[in-house]
Structure formats: structure tokens, C-alpha cells
Design a protein around this motif. Sequence first.
Motif, short mmCIF file in Angstrom:
data_model
loop_
_atom_site.label_atom_id
_atom_site.label_comp_id
_atom_site.label_asym_id
_atom_site.label_seq_id
_atom_site.Cartn_x
_atom_site.Cartn_y
_atom_site.Cartn_z
N PHE A 466 0.84 -1.21 0.00
CA PHE A 466 0.00 0.00 0.00
C PHE A 466 0.87 1.24 0.00
O PHE A 466 1.92 1.29 0.66
N SER A 467 0.43 2.27 -0.72
CA SER A 467 1.13 3.54 -0.73
C SER A 467 0.13 4.66 -0.96
O SER A 467 -0.98 4.43 -1.47
N GLU A 476 -4.95 3.02 10.00
CA GLU A 476 -5.02 1.56 9.93
C GLU A 476 -4.76 1.13 8.49
O GLU A 476 -5.18 1.78 7.54
N ASN A 477 -4.07 0.01 8.37
CA ASN A 477 -3.72 -0.54 7.07
C ASN A 477 -3.63 -2.04 7.27
O ASN A 477 -2.58 -2.56 7.64
N SER A 478 -4.75 -2.75 7.08
CA SER A 478 -4.79 -4.16 7.45
C SER A 478 -5.34 -5.02 6.33
O SER A 478 -6.07 -4.54 5.45
N LEU A 479 -5.01 -6.30 6.40
CA LEU A 479 -5.45 -7.28 5.42
C LEU A 479 -5.98 -8.50 6.17
O LEU A 479 -5.32 -9.05 7.05
N ARG A 480 -7.20 -8.91 5.79
CA ARG A 480 -7.83 -10.08 6.43
C ARG A 480 -8.46 -10.97 5.37
O ARG A 480 -8.94 -10.48 4.33
N HIS A 481 -8.49 -12.27 5.64
CA HIS A 481 -9.23 -13.19 4.79
C HIS A 481 -10.72 -12.90 4.93
O HIS A 481 -11.22 -12.68 6.04
N ASN A 482 -11.43 -12.89 3.81
CA ASN A 482 -12.88 -12.68 3.82
C ASN A 482 -13.54 -14.03 3.66
O ASN A 482 -13.56 -14.61 2.57
N PRO A 483 -14.09 -14.60 4.75
CA PRO A 483 -14.65 -15.94 4.68
C PRO A 483 -15.91 -16.05 3.83
O PRO A 483 -16.29 -17.14 3.40
N VAL A 484 -16.55 -14.92 3.57
CA VAL A 484 -17.79 -14.94 2.76
C VAL A 484 -17.47 -15.08 1.28
O VAL A 484 -18.06 -15.89 0.57
N VAL A 490 -9.10 -5.58 2.43
CA VAL A 490 -8.18 -4.55 2.90
C VAL A 490 -9.01 -3.50 3.63
O VAL A 490 -10.03 -3.05 3.13
N THR A 491 -8.57 -3.12 4.82
CA THR A 491 -9.22 -2.04 5.57
C THR A 491 -8.24 -0.90 5.76
O THR A 491 -7.14 -1.10 6.27
N LEU A 492 -8.65 0.28 5.34
CA LEU A 492 -7.84 1.48 5.49
C LEU A 492 -8.62 2.50 6.30
O LEU A 492 -9.81 2.71 6.07
N ARG A 493 -7.96 3.11 7.26
CA ARG A 493 -8.52 4.28 7.95
C ARG A 493 -7.49 5.39 7.85
O ARG A 493 -6.31 5.19 8.15
N LEU A 494 -7.94 6.55 7.44
CA LEU A 494 -6.99 7.64 7.23
C LEU A 494 -7.63 8.98 7.56
O LEU A 494 -8.86 9.13 7.56
N LYS A 495 -6.76 9.94 7.85
CA LYS A 495 -7.19 11.31 8.08
C LYS A 495 -6.48 12.20 7.06
O LYS A 495 -5.24 12.19 6.98
N ALA A 508 -2.23 -3.40 -3.56
CA ALA A 508 -2.18 -4.65 -4.32
C ALA A 508 -1.82 -5.79 -3.39
O ALA A 508 -1.19 -5.58 -2.33
N LEU A 509 -2.21 -6.99 -3.74
CA LEU A 509 -1.82 -8.19 -3.01
C LEU A 509 -0.51 -8.70 -3.59
O LEU A 509 -0.33 -8.74 -4.82
N VAL A 510 0.41 -9.08 -2.71
CA VAL A 510 1.71 -9.58 -3.16
C VAL A 510 2.03 -10.89 -2.44
O VAL A 510 1.59 -11.14 -1.31
N ASN A 511 2.77 -11.71 -3.12
CA ASN A 511 3.34 -12.94 -2.55
C ASN A 511 4.85 -12.78 -2.62
O ASN A 511 5.44 -12.97 -3.68
N GLY A 512 5.44 -12.38 -1.49
CA GLY A 512 6.85 -12.05 -1.51
C GLY A 512 7.06 -10.78 -2.32
O GLY A 512 6.49 -9.73 -2.05
N GLN A 513 7.85 -10.88 -3.38
CA GLN A 513 8.10 -9.74 -4.27
C GLN A 513 7.22 -9.79 -5.51
O GLN A 513 7.34 -8.92 -6.39
N THR A 514 6.33 -10.77 -5.59
CA THR A 514 5.50 -10.95 -6.79
C THR A 514 4.09 -10.43 -6.55
O THR A 514 3.43 -10.84 -5.59
N GLN A 515 3.65 -9.53 -7.41
CA GLN A 515 2.27 -9.04 -7.30
C GLN A 515 1.32 -10.09 -7.85
O GLN A 515 1.50 -10.61 -8.95
N VAL A 516 0.28 -10.40 -7.06
CA VAL A 516 -0.64 -11.48 -7.46
C VAL A 516 -2.06 -10.94 -7.61
O VAL A 516 -3.02 -11.71 -7.60
#
Length: 531
Positions: A466-467, A476-484, A490-495, A508-516
Amino acid sequence: MTESSTIAHRAYARLTRSFIVGLLAVSGAVSATSAHAFNFYDVARRAKELSNEKFKAPTSALPRELRDLKFADYQQIQLKREKYHWADNKSPFELVFHHQGMYFDLPIKINEVDAEGVREIKYDPNDFDFGPRKPDAKALNNLGFAGFKVLYPLNNSKKPDDEIASFLGASYFRVIGKGQQYGISARGLAIDTAVPSGEEFPRFREFWVSRPANSDKHIVIYALLDSPRATGAFRFTINPGEDTTVDVKSRVYLRAPVAKLGIAPMASMFLYGSNQPTTSSNFRSELHDSDGLAFHAGNGEWLWRPLNNPRRLSTSSFGMENPKGFGLQQRGREFSRYEDIDDRYETRPSLWVEPSGNWGKGRVELIEIPTADETNDNIVAFWVPENQPKPGAALDLDYTLRFTRNEAKLQDPKLARVIQTLRSAGELKGADLIRRADGSLALMIDFTAPATARKNDPPVPVSLSFSNNGNADVMENSLRHNPVTGGWRVTLRLKVKDPTKPVEMRAALVNGQTQVSETWSYQLPANETAE
């Protein structure tokens, strides 16, 4: 109001008189001795000739009683069913002509091409039903058509009256596939859109429609474009189906340089949606024909940019070389997002441009214009080449337009894609389990899961990249599995630091250095959080 008239209202009420008046020219003739001899290059030759001539502004002969019509009255003017072109043969296609009226007050010339050659289709006021009004027939002599639509048995083979395409107003045209309703518009060419000096609207002034054989499943339409600073030749090959595609061959000439040349332009509407909720009470939680811009860059990047209805005009540019595809999409396909049984926004097609060959360096440009209601097309997107042709030189760019409801099929199946962006006031859950607003702004982005190499492989482990442009403090800058959904949230809270400036974000979602996943690129417009 019939379904056809409802569609017509949604399709054309958005065009204003300023789009059209003063931008037409009297029709020029292109001759051919036979249908076999007539082709795209006959039209291109005329476009070249026109580019060397001074633009001639047209005049309107439309009687005042038809010019002053309200749209509901204009809808009552219909071509009589027995006058539908090709209705007397076994071709699956038919042509229906639009009468002039309101701001559609300048004629176009329509020709038919068949084995016997090229013939103009003559306007006759007796072919139309004018409803309760009885205009003076003498005042309508040689008035001409405003446009035409194409019928084809798309949804029901026993019902040949499905409208699949319509050409009406400037260089606008609309196309739909099976089970779709009109929404987004395509255009032939855009000139100086969102430039302070004002936009110029090129117009199709003459068409040639090739009469399809009885066994044909496609129809070919040629068009000659003209405007004060540009001319052009176009060939549209329309292939109706689940996705209706239009193969476009184009050649553009400039009479004079322009500030911005828009290739494969499209216009749509975004009033509000999940990423920009309405501030008024409305049973429709979303109201738009498109909810985002997508593109596949020449370097392989896939990007998704949710749309905004900004307080002030906004222009975003995405530079690239040799684009592989771009377009405005309607990813929200659930009826529950709209709850509108009349306008059925979930059935509006996405429009995807697939360039043929290398288009070189340039940019995809997105223009977002403030609007207070859904009758205005306030979203425009197109390709801007880095180098425009010199006056008199040809610019040849070919592409396919795909009108689809299957957006996922367009994309790399291995990449996760964004399925929705949600926006709300930020909040925190206290020790008493009560959620309280904390003065922040919250964004939730739902991605699908990246594809695994094999069907039974374990899920791909991911983290978040994220940038932002520095105009926001990220709480807040968090990532959670969505079971639904089985994907990721991704949840972002900003001012926002300076509300008079936009906040640009990428995730974006990444696996190591690879964007997926594709890249989520979002702009919080300036003054969105200002008091």
C-alpha cells in the motif's frame, strides 16, 4: 413508455444542444460502381479530400414545432413498422431511422451498399408516425434523418426486433449484447475534452450500410466523420452475441493541430456508489452505468480505478506504451446494489477496447465531471497518443470494442481482482464493544483470491502493498481473509491532511516480491472531506 422508448430516453437525453449545433457539414458523396468495389478506402479517400477543404458549418431546416419538442413528445415520432429497412427480406438485420427533433436537428446521409452498387436511402415524412401532431409535409421535404438503429434477433430468435446498436448525435453510438440494456456510449473521436478552450465534437455526417446476406451474422457500417479540425473514415463490423463486439478500422486526418486527441472514446455516468455513497435518502444504494476504469498496460500491469462524482472537474492520466486493453466497467452485477426494476443498472454493459497492433506511447485519460443527476454522461475515457499526426497525415488505429457483462473473462485469470470498494466514516471498537466514530475516513477493498497453480493446491499466501501520495495520515492498514467471498479484505482508515488537495492511493496483493492481484488505484477527490 415502451422498453424501446425508455432505452432511447436513457441513451440520448444526456446529449445537449451544445454537443451538436454548429458541428455538422453538408454531406459529401462517395461513389462506387459496385458493392465489391466499395470499401473502407473509398471513405478514407473522401476524408482525406475533406481535410484539405475548409470546414463548412451546416444549417438546420428543422421546423420550430419539432425543434421545441420535449423528449416524451419526440419519442412519439416513430418509423412505421412496415417501413423498417430490409423488413421485406430474410436478412436477420433491419434498419430503423431516427427522425430529427429537439437538439437532433441536423441531417445525416444514409446509403445502402449491395450487389447493385451504392444508393442513398431517401427520407420520406410519410414513412413516420408523428403521434398526435400533424406537421406540414411541405416543411419536412428533404429534411433528412437524424440517425438510425440496427435490429437483430439477439435475445429471442422468434422476435427480430431486438435493438443492438444506435447511431444518433455527433459521433456517439451505443451497442448492447444479449441480456444487456443501453448504458455506456462509444464515440468516433474526442477533441479537446476538458480543455479550457472548450471541446469540439466531431460528427458522423454520412453512413454506408452494407446489406447483409440472409446467412450473415454480422453487419458492416462505414462512416465519414467531419469537424472544424478533423475528418475521419470508420468501418464498424458489428457481431451481435452474448458479448457484442465491434471491429473498428479508423483513419483520422487533422485540418489543424488540437490540444488533445482522444482515440476510442467512451462516455458513461456515475452519480454515486459504494465508494462514494449518496448523501440523500434513496432506496438505490448505487446509481451508475459504470463504476470503474480498468486497463491492461503494455508492461503487463492490470489496474482498477473506482470512479468518482467529484465536486470539481477532475482529469487523471495513466501513461503507458502499447496498451493491451482499457475501458469503463460495471463490475457491480448484483440487483441488490441498485434495486431499480425500471433502469436495471446491473444489466448495463462494460465497454472494453482491445487495440490491434502497437499503438506506441501515450496515455489512458479519465475525465470525471460533477453531475447532480443521472441524465448526464459525466465520465469520459479515451487513449491519447503521445504524437498526433501533422495536418494532412493519416493516423491509422484499429481496435475491437467489446460490450460485455463478463468482466472477469477479460482479465488474467491468475490475478486477484477488485470486486468492490466500500467507503464510510472510520470507527474503532472500544473495550465495551461499542463502535465509535474516530474522525477518520474508512475504505474497505475486497479482492478475490489469487488463483493457485493447481485446483487442489493450498491458497496463495499474500500480504498487502500500500502507498499514498502523503496527503493522509494512515491510522489503519490491514489485510484479512474474507470468509464470505473466499478472497481478501483490505481495511484502510486515514485522516486527510489538506482537504483542498486529493489523496492518491494504490494497493495490491503480493506474494513475496511478486504481485498477485491487479492494482487498486483510488483518488479521494479534493474537498471531499472539507466542511
